[in-house]
Scaffold this motif. Sequence first.
Motif, PDB file in Angstrom:
ATOM      1  N   ALA A  61       0.824  -1.208   0.000  1.00 31.71           N
ATOM      2  CA  ALA A  61       0.000   0.000   0.000  1.00 31.71           C
ATOM      3  C   ALA A  61       0.863   1.265   0.000  1.00 31.71           C
ATOM      4  O   ALA A  61       0.486   2.276  -0.600  1.00 31.71           O
ATOM      5  CB  ALA A  61      -0.933  -0.004   1.211  1.00 31.71           C
ATOM      6  N   ALA A  62       2.029   1.196   0.639  1.00 32.58           N
ATOM      7  CA  ALA A  62       2.927   2.348   0.693  1.00 32.58           C
ATOM      8  C   ALA A  62       3.872   2.407  -0.502  1.00 32.58           C
ATOM      9  O   ALA A  62       4.590   3.395  -0.665  1.00 32.58           O
ATOM     10  CB  ALA A  62       3.740   2.304   1.984  1.00 32.58           C
ATOM     11  N   ARG A  63       3.870   1.334  -1.308  1.00 34.47           N
ATOM     12  CA  ARG A  63       4.768   1.216  -2.467  1.00 34.47           C
ATOM     13  C   ARG A  63       6.242   1.267  -2.079  1.00 34.47           C
ATOM     14  O   ARG A  63       7.052   1.969  -2.684  1.00 34.47           O
ATOM     15  CB  ARG A  63       4.458   2.279  -3.508  1.00 34.47           C
ATOM     16  CG  ARG A  63       3.105   2.083  -4.121  1.00 34.47           C
ATOM     17  CD  ARG A  63       2.863   3.047  -5.224  1.00 34.47           C
ATOM     18  NE  ARG A  63       1.619   2.675  -5.886  1.00 34.47           N
ATOM     19  CZ  ARG A  63       1.253   3.142  -7.037  1.00 34.47           C
ATOM     20  NH1 ARG A  63       2.014   3.997  -7.683  1.00 34.47           N
ATOM     21  NH2 ARG A  63       0.120   2.765  -7.580  1.00 34.47           N
ATOM     22  N   ILE A  64       6.557   0.531  -0.992  1.00 30.43           N
ATOM     23  CA  ILE A  64       7.948   0.334  -0.585  1.00 30.43           C
ATOM     24  C   ILE A  64       8.164  -1.156  -0.410  1.00 30.43           C
ATOM     25  O   ILE A  64       7.199  -1.929  -0.313  1.00 30.43           O
ATOM     26  CB  ILE A  64       8.299   1.107   0.716  1.00 30.43           C
ATOM     27  CG1 ILE A  64       7.385   0.706   1.870  1.00 30.43           C
ATOM     28  CG2 ILE A  64       8.243   2.601   0.494  1.00 30.43           C
ATOM     29  CD1 ILE A  64       7.720   1.389   3.178  1.00 30.43           C
ATOM     30  N   LEU A  84       7.974   8.144   4.965  1.00 30.21           N
ATOM     31  CA  LEU A  84       7.188   8.167   6.198  1.00 30.21           C
ATOM     32  C   LEU A  84       5.739   8.551   5.916  1.00 30.21           C
ATOM     33  O   LEU A  84       4.810   7.940   6.456  1.00 30.21           O
ATOM     34  CB  LEU A  84       7.820   9.137   7.197  1.00 30.21           C
ATOM     35  CG  LEU A  84       7.235   9.132   8.601  1.00 30.21           C
ATOM     36  CD1 LEU A  84       7.231   7.744   9.206  1.00 30.21           C
ATOM     37  CD2 LEU A  84       8.007  10.099   9.486  1.00 30.21           C
ATOM     38  N   ALA A  85       5.538   9.519   5.033  1.00 29.94           N
ATOM     39  CA  ALA A  85       4.178   9.918   4.666  1.00 29.94           C
ATOM     40  C   ALA A  85       3.460   8.782   3.949  1.00 29.94           C
ATOM     41  O   ALA A  85       2.268   8.534   4.197  1.00 29.94           O
ATOM     42  CB  ALA A  85       4.212  11.167   3.785  1.00 29.94           C
ATOM     43  N   ALA A  86       4.163   8.052   3.083  1.00 33.32           N
ATOM     44  CA  ALA A  86       3.549   6.923   2.372  1.00 33.32           C
ATOM     45  C   ALA A  86       3.173   5.807   3.342  1.00 33.32           C
ATOM     46  O   ALA A  86       2.084   5.223   3.241  1.00 33.32           O
ATOM     47  CB  ALA A  86       4.505   6.395   1.304  1.00 33.32           C
ATOM     48  N   ALA A  87       4.040   5.527   4.301  1.00 31.83           N
ATOM     49  CA  ALA A  87       3.742   4.488   5.296  1.00 31.83           C
ATOM     50  C   ALA A  87       2.559   4.914   6.162  1.00 31.83           C
ATOM     51  O   ALA A  87       1.691   4.088   6.487  1.00 31.83           O
ATOM     52  CB  ALA A  87       4.973   4.203   6.153  1.00 31.83           C
ATOM     53  N   ALA A  88       2.524   6.178   6.526  1.00 32.47           N
ATOM     54  CA  ALA A  88       1.402   6.686   7.330  1.00 32.47           C
ATOM     55  C   ALA A  88       0.092   6.549   6.564  1.00 32.47           C
ATOM     56  O   ALA A  88      -0.910   6.063   7.109  1.00 32.47           O
ATOM     57  CB  ALA A  88       1.652   8.147   7.712  1.00 32.47           C
ATOM     58  N   ARG A  89       0.091   6.957   5.292  1.00 33.51           N
ATOM     59  CA  ARG A  89      -1.124   6.836   4.462  1.00 33.51           C
ATOM     60  C   ARG A  89      -1.549   5.381   4.328  1.00 33.51           C
ATOM     61  O   ARG A  89      -2.741   5.074   4.365  1.00 33.51           O
ATOM     62  CB  ARG A  89      -0.876   7.434   3.081  1.00 33.51           C
ATOM     63  CG  ARG A  89      -1.069   8.922   3.003  1.00 33.51           C
ATOM     64  CD  ARG A  89      -1.125   9.430   1.573  1.00 33.51           C
ATOM     65  NE  ARG A  89       0.003   8.968   0.755  1.00 33.51           N
ATOM     66  CZ  ARG A  89       1.176   9.593   0.649  1.00 33.51           C
ATOM     67  NH1 ARG A  89       1.368  10.709   1.311  1.00 33.51           N
ATOM     68  NH2 ARG A  89       2.132   9.111  -0.114  1.00 33.51           N
ATOM     69  N   ALA A  90      -0.588   4.495   4.178  1.00 32.68           N
ATOM     70  CA  ALA A  90      -0.912   3.072   4.051  1.00 32.68           C
ATOM     71  C   ALA A  90      -1.583   2.547   5.315  1.00 32.68           C
ATOM     72  O   ALA A  90      -2.362   1.595   5.259  1.00 32.68           O
ATOM     73  CB  ALA A  90       0.358   2.267   3.757  1.00 32.68           C
ATOM     74  N   LEU A  91      -1.292   3.175   6.433  1.00 34.43           N
ATOM     75  CA  LEU A  91      -1.910   2.781   7.705  1.00 34.43           C
ATOM     76  C   LEU A  91      -3.180   3.585   7.993  1.00 34.43           C
ATOM     77  O   LEU A  91      -3.778   3.447   9.061  1.00 34.43           O
ATOM     78  CB  LEU A  91      -0.913   2.963   8.847  1.00 34.43           C
ATOM     79  CG  LEU A  91       0.278   2.013   8.839  1.00 34.43           C
ATOM     80  CD1 LEU A  91       1.359   2.496   9.797  1.00 34.43           C
ATOM     81  CD2 LEU A  91      -0.172   0.599   9.184  1.00 34.43           C
ATOM     82  N   GLY A  92      -3.588   4.427   7.045  1.00 33.83           N
ATOM     83  CA  GLY A  92      -4.791   5.230   7.237  1.00 33.83           C
ATOM     84  C   GLY A  92      -4.562   6.419   8.144  1.00 33.83           C
ATOM     85  O   GLY A  92      -5.508   6.939   8.737  1.00 33.83           O
ATOM     86  N   LEU A  93      -3.328   6.854   8.268  1.00 35.11           N
ATOM     87  CA  LEU A  93      -2.984   7.990   9.120  1.00 35.11           C
ATOM     88  C   LEU A  93      -2.363   9.089   8.273  1.00 35.11           C
ATOM     89  O   LEU A  93      -1.906   8.847   7.163  1.00 35.11           O
ATOM     90  CB  LEU A  93      -1.967   7.560  10.185  1.00 35.11           C
ATOM     91  CG  LEU A  93      -2.363   6.424  11.114  1.00 35.11           C
ATOM     92  CD1 LEU A  93      -1.164   5.967  11.920  1.00 35.11           C
ATOM     93  CD2 LEU A  93      -3.477   6.870  12.042  1.00 35.11           C
ATOM     94  N   GLY A  94      -2.307  10.264   8.823  1.00 33.92           N
ATOM     95  CA  GLY A  94      -1.580  11.342   8.186  1.00 33.92           C
ATOM     96  C   GLY A  94      -0.179  11.418   8.761  1.00 33.92           C
ATOM     97  O   GLY A  94       0.106  10.833   9.819  1.00 33.92           O
ATOM     98  N   LEU A  95       0.680  12.120   8.079  1.00 34.38           N
ATOM     99  CA  LEU A  95       2.041  12.298   8.576  1.00 34.38           C
ATOM    100  C   LEU A  95       2.022  12.979   9.941  1.00 34.38           C
ATOM    101  O   LEU A  95       2.769  12.599  10.851  1.00 34.38           O
ATOM    102  CB  LEU A  95       2.863  13.123   7.578  1.00 34.38           C
ATOM    103  CG  LEU A  95       4.328  13.364   7.930  1.00 34.38           C
ATOM    104  CD1 LEU A  95       5.075  12.052   8.119  1.00 34.38           C
ATOM    105  CD2 LEU A  95       4.981  14.211   6.859  1.00 34.38           C
ATOM    106  N   GLY A  96       1.139  13.942  10.111  1.00 34.21           N
ATOM    107  CA  GLY A  96       1.000  14.619  11.403  1.00 34.21           C
ATOM    108  C   GLY A  96       0.585  13.678  12.524  1.00 34.21           C
ATOM    109  O   GLY A  96       1.034  13.829  13.661  1.00 34.21           O
ATOM    110  N   ASP A  97      -0.277  12.695  12.198  1.00 35.44           N
ATOM    111  CA  ASP A  97      -0.704  11.721  13.205  1.00 35.44           C
ATOM    112  C   ASP A  97       0.486  10.903  13.697  1.00 35.44           C
ATOM    113  O   ASP A  97       0.660  10.689  14.898  1.00 35.44           O
ATOM    114  CB  ASP A  97      -1.760  10.774  12.628  1.00 35.44           C
ATOM    115  CG  ASP A  97      -3.031  11.496  12.203  1.00 35.44           C
ATOM    116  OD1 ASP A  97      -3.394  12.489  12.866  1.00 35.44           O
ATOM    117  OD2 ASP A  97      -3.642  11.080  11.200  1.00 35.44           O
TER     118      ASP A  97
END
Length: 143
Positions: A61-64, A84-97
Amino acid sequence: MTPHASPAPTDLRNRVVPLRPRPEAQQPEQTREPLLRDVVGGVLRRERLAQERTLKDVAEAARISVPYLSELERGRKEASSEVLAAAARALGLGLGDVLSLVQQELVAARSATALRRTTARSAIALGGRSATAGRYGGLCLAA
């Protein structure tokens, strides 16, 4: 002709200079602040496990790559802001979260370190007894 005597083994040991201090020479109160990559990795792993997702699922999902995500979670690699932003998005979170969770952990680690230092100083001042046990006979309630 004079034969050269080789030094005795004890002579060699006396000449070895250690490059690092021995562990027993370090002070027990000396605690290090956690590395950012360790805290970030821990947050990513806990979030992934809380969602009951696999490394493969989140990595795709994060394309890594799966090995790279694994290394991030174990604190072996530093994540760029994009990863980090891609991993956060893959987990349904934002980078800020994710950064907010990291900040909470850093504050908690710092508070725990300060508490340990204060407790150690109090115990030294009380001759090895803890401050709570000394004042209240081992019983203390906190609100």
